[in-house]
Motif scaffolding. Structure first.
Motif, PDB file in Angstrom:
ATOM      1  N   SER A 161       0.848  -1.200   0.000  1.00 22.58           N
ATOM      2  CA  SER A 161       0.000   0.000   0.000  1.00 22.58           C
ATOM      3  C   SER A 161       0.874   1.238   0.000  1.00 22.58           C
ATOM      4  N   ILE A 162       0.266   2.366  -0.429  1.00 23.21           N
ATOM      5  CA  ILE A 162       0.955   3.652  -0.475  1.00 23.21           C
ATOM      6  C   ILE A 162       0.065   4.699   0.168  1.00 23.21           C
ATOM      7  N   VAL A 163       0.645   5.475   1.077  1.00 22.46           N
ATOM      8  CA  VAL A 163      -0.051   6.628   1.656  1.00 22.46           C
ATOM      9  C   VAL A 163       0.637   7.883   1.160  1.00 22.46           C
ATOM     10  N   CYS A 164      -0.134   8.838   0.676  1.00 22.32           N
ATOM     11  CA  CYS A 164       0.445  10.119   0.251  1.00 22.32           C
ATOM     12  C   CYS A 164      -0.588  11.207   0.487  1.00 22.32           C
ATOM     13  N   THR A 165      -0.404  11.992   1.542  1.00 18.77           N
ATOM     14  CA  THR A 165      -1.334  13.085   1.871  1.00 18.77           C
ATOM     15  C   THR A 165      -0.577  14.403   1.905  1.00 18.77           C
ATOM     16  N   PHE A 166      -1.323  15.502   1.664  1.00 19.05           N
ATOM     17  CA  PHE A 166      -0.703  16.817   1.537  1.00 19.05           C
ATOM     18  C   PHE A 166      -1.681  17.866   2.029  1.00 19.05           C
ATOM     19  N   GLY A 167      -1.185  18.804   2.850  1.00 21.55           N
ATOM     20  CA  GLY A 167      -2.049  19.880   3.297  1.00 21.55           C
ATOM     21  C   GLY A 167      -1.453  20.658   4.453  1.00 21.55           C
ATOM     22  N   VAL A 184      -2.849   2.197  -5.851  1.00 20.71           N
ATOM     23  CA  VAL A 184      -3.210   3.616  -5.917  1.00 20.71           C
ATOM     24  C   VAL A 184      -2.941   4.252  -4.557  1.00 20.71           C
ATOM     25  N   ALA A 185      -2.229   5.355  -4.556  1.00 16.34           N
ATOM     26  CA  ALA A 185      -1.920   6.045  -3.307  1.00 16.34           C
ATOM     27  C   ALA A 185      -3.204   6.540  -2.659  1.00 16.34           C
ATOM     28  N   GLY A 186      -3.282   6.436  -1.338  1.00 19.21           N
ATOM     29  CA  GLY A 186      -4.458   6.884  -0.608  1.00 19.21           C
ATOM     30  C   GLY A 186      -4.090   7.401   0.758  1.00 19.21           C
ATOM     31  N   ASN A 187      -4.989   7.248   1.731  1.00 22.65           N
ATOM     32  CA  ASN A 187      -4.751   7.717   3.096  1.00 22.65           C
ATOM     33  C   ASN A 187      -5.003   6.599   4.108  1.00 22.65           C
ATOM     34  N   VAL A 188      -4.853   5.362   3.658  1.00 23.72           N
ATOM     35  CA  VAL A 188      -5.122   4.213   4.523  1.00 23.72           C
ATOM     36  C   VAL A 188      -3.850   3.384   4.696  1.00 23.72           C
ATOM     37  N   THR A 189      -3.507   3.111   5.958  1.00 24.80           N
ATOM     38  CA  THR A 189      -2.377   2.240   6.261  1.00 24.80           C
ATOM     39  C   THR A 189      -2.828   1.159   7.230  1.00 24.80           C
TER      40      THR A 189
END
Length: 772
Positions: A161-167, A184-189
């Motif tokens: 899995s991939i996490v990639c968040t920005f803000g 697909v990169a998301g916000n779940v680990t």
């Protein structure tokens, strides 16, 4: 400003790859961001066995607009040229271009172009797939259904899995979506594999690390190490023991667990009869466990510390029991190796020839192993012969070196003969790290002299810049001979280090020789060693793999030693230009060395003590060329002492003043020589036209004589003081005398006088190479 959180989660990454991989990920992404026009305030990498994480703070929201001018043709150019310019600049009409005027070239068109900046999210989404696909893992694999397709993703272990968040910190974050091989990169680990297998939604780094902690994952590797070290120390202390620290094992274990749980196990006390080194390596290598001992004691206890990755419901009893069973089984094997190595070999009759060759006693177990090593023709290197042939070469070289180290030749010979014997022991066969250590133990068991046993243990030292240098003369002699044989051998077959590649650790070997010579005050003419030992090496080399060890090879190898010496002296505080100046000094009869002496006889000089202050020791034996220093600066101890003297001198005011005058002289000579002038050695006082010439001539003659005597005494500080008397005469000479006189004879005579200055200062160093 916004922050970026990135996590790449996979199956377990090998512990030895994690730290570097996290650093590589940070460098690759931040470099790509900067290249695309983004800036950031700070970035930190994290790693666990199952994830690589980046926390990048203060990222600019978008890259800046880029403005550029594209120069076009002259305004009176033909229509095709103008059309080509419009296409290249992306303009719809020539009216969109600007006209610039150049006084020489006239009027020409210029397109003012603006390349708009890009959002940070777009840049990260654009660069990340390439970073992941081309990640520099030492080893990688394909996995899953997609692995059958050409160009499938390769990762060290299956990427999950991939996490990639920005803000921004106080606003809602957004996911930077990009796709790599169906991921697909998301916000779940996900947290700990067993304790918290459910998905976790994260926004930014602060809640990410907090939620992972609740899910039994300690993200920071340094914190995991602190937890392990503290809990292990406390657990040992509670049992009246102390932990035997092992930083490398601690680093490895921290890379094996996400939630460290420290436990204690035991093994049979009877196994403590095995040497502690074997016990420690057995438990470390096979079970990744720490050992303990009673406070103040060297021998180990029968308790070991293990680190689990789970909190077991039974408090870890089954984990301890399972690890204990494996440890006991492994120690049983180790005890078997230890006892078998002390028994006679079954085929002693086949070893008689080898025993006679090396003077071995086949009643002794270690002698038997050396005979076996030779009888089996165990290869040292495909081109450099067998281990037995190498031992014979080292014996001959070590015998030569005894004269300069003061070691007992009989003890040295015995130590060399047995130094490689433990390669045939079962303990070293199982644990190569114990080479030398086990040889020492077996040597003591069979009654060898302490100096011989110590030399066997230390014959490969120093193995790095922080490793200790042998102190005992026997150990020192064997270690020097071993490393010098290695270097001469690989030079003979032209297997030298290239660039960053040094598969045979030859740079480390040369540095080790340098350290032994300087730190133990050994004087030896290395060129003589190379020429004496080269034929021995060549005689053992398989046909077609070498030529005679000639002057060129010896000179090249000496240059290699000089390069290592420069690194060593610079690390001790010496200036690089002063080292170069000493090494570049030309040949001089004043540099002839006196007859050999024992260490301590006239050892002290008037030199000041720099931070790299070696003193003179013994010298290569008298006789033919070996008794003399050479112009090649092959006596490294003397090179270091000359650098020391020069350092003390040029930092003084008189040294700085003399340096200015002598550099003026050498520069003037160099300029004339470049024009073709020949600087003679002869100075004719009858051609002196001014008092300053005679004064300088007398001063140079006196200073040269005094400096030569000081150099012959190896008192380089006094030599520099003698040369400092030239300061005033040189100043007066350049103030009163025009060197390039119209009379050719007078001009040549004055140049010869300046040549005397260059030759006098050259007894210690080439002053023209000194900065300032």
């Amino acid at each position: 400003m916004p922050d970026l959180l990135l996590e790449l989660r996979s199956e377990e990454i090998p512990a030895g790859m994690q730290r570097k991989a996290a650093g590589d990920l940070k460098k690759l992404l931040t470099d790509a961001m900067v290249e695309a026009g983004l800036t950031y305030e700070g970035a930190r990498e994290y790693w666990t066995p199952r994830r690589l994480t980046l926390d990048i703070r203060g990222v600019t929201a978008r890259s800046a607009d880029v403005r550029e001018e594209k120069k076009g043709p002259r305004t009176d150019a033909n229509e095709k040229a103008i059309e080509g310019f419009l296409r290249a600049a992306g303009l719809a009409s020539i009216s969109d271009a600007h006209v610039h005027t150049d006084p020489k070239k006239g009027d020409f068109y210029v397109a003012h172009l603006v390349k708009p900046g890009r959002a940070a999210e777009e840049i990260v989404a654009d660069v990340m797939p390439g970073i992941i696909r081309n990640f520099p893992w030492p080893r990688s694999m394909r996995s899953g259904v997609a692995s059958t397709r050409p160009g499938a993703l390769r990762w060290v272990r299956p990427l999950q899995s991939i996490v990639c968040t920005f803000g921004p910190e106080n606003e809602e974050t957004q996911v930077i979506a990009f796709e790599v091989d169906g991921l697909v990169a998301g916000n779940v680990t996900y947290g700990h594999r067993f304790h918290a297998p459910d998905p976790i939604t994260v926004r930014r780094f602060a809640d990410y690390i907090e939620k992972l902690e609740r899910a039994k994952v300690v993200l920071d590797a340094e914190r995991r190490k602190e937890i392990i070290a503290a809990d292990a120390g406390n657990l040992a202390f509670a049992s009246g023991l102390e932990l035997v620290e092992d930083p490398a094992l601690l680093e490895e274990v921290a890379g094996l667990v996400e939630w460290p749980v420290v436990l204690m196990g035991t093994f049979d006390e009877g196994d403590l009869s095995i040497p502690s080194e074997i016990i420690r390596l057995t438990i470390k290598t096979n079970q990744k466990c720490f050992v303990t001992r009673r406070p103040g004691e060297e021998t180990l206890s029968n308790h070991f510390i293990l680190v689990s990755n789970i909190e077991a419901k039974d408090g870890g009893k089954e984990i301890v029991h399972g690890n204990g069973k494996v440890v006991r089984a492994r120690l049983s094997d180790a005890r078997h190796f230890w006892t078998r190595d002390q028994r006679d070999l079954p085929d002693l009759e086949t070893l008689r020839a080898s025993a006679e060759k090396f003077g071995l006693d086949l009643a002794k177990p270690l002698d038997q192993r050396m005979a076996k090593l030779d009888a089996l023709n165990v290869t040292f290197h495909a081109k450099l012969g067998t281990e037995g042939e190498r031992v014979q070469r080292i014996r001959a070289l070590a015998a030569d070196l005894c004269a300069v180290t003061g070691a007992d030749p009989k003890l040295v010979d015995r130590a060399v003969v047995l130094s490689k014997a433990d390669l045939r022991t079962e303990a070293v066969g199982e644990f190569p790290e114990l080479q030398g250590i086990m040889g020492r133990k077996y040597a003591l068991l069979q009654g060898e002299d302490d100096a011989v046993a110590t030399a066997i243990a230390e014959h490969r030292k120093p193995q790095g810049p922080t490793d200790v240098v042998p102190t005992d003369p026997v150990s020192l002699t064997v270690a020097l001979a071993d490393k010098l044989d290695t270097l001469v051998g690989f030079w003979a077959i032209d297997e030298k280090p290239t660039g960053s590649k040094d598969p045979f650790a030859l740079r480390r070997a040369a540095l080790g020789v340098n350290r032994m010579l300087l730190e133990r005050k050994i004087r030896v003419a290395l060129t003589s060693v190379f020429k004496a030992h080269g034929p021995r090496v060549v005689a053992d080399i398989k046909s077609g793999n070498a030529r005679a060890f000639d002057e060129e090879q010896a000179s090249d190898l000496l240059t290699f030693f000089h390069d290592r010496l420069k690194v060593y002296l610079r690390d001790l505080g010496a200036r690089h230009d002063l080292i170069d100046a000493v090494l570049a000094a030309g040949p001089s009869s004043a540099l002839r060395a006196p007859s050999p002496r024992r260490r301590g006889e006239g050892e002290e000089s008037a030199e000041g003590a720099a931070s790299f202050s070696p003193q003179a020791g013994r010298r290569w034996p008298e006789g033919s060329d070996e008794g003399q220093a050479t112009s090649a600066n092959d006596d490294l101890l003397m090179v270091a002492r000359r650098v020391e003297a020069l350092t003390a001198f040029v930092t003084s005011q008189e040294g700085l003043n003399l340096l200015a005058g002598t550099k003026r002289a050498t520069q003037l000579l160099a300029a004339e020589e470049k024009k073709g002038a020949v600087i003679t050695d002869a100075v004719d006082p009858a051609l002196f036209a001014l008092p300053a010439e005679g004064e300088l001539y007398a001063a140079v003659s006196s200073a040269t004589s005094d400096a030569a005597e000081a150099v012959a005494r190896e008192d380089f500080r006094s030599a520099m003081e003698a040369l400092s008397t030239l300061r005033a005469p040189i100043d007066r000479f350049f103030a009163d005398v025009l060197v390039n006189d119209e009379n050719p004879a007078i001009r040549a005579n004055r140049l010869a006088l300046l040549g005397r200055i260059r030759a006098a200062t050259g007894t210690v160093a080439d002053f023209s190479r000194i900065a300032g």
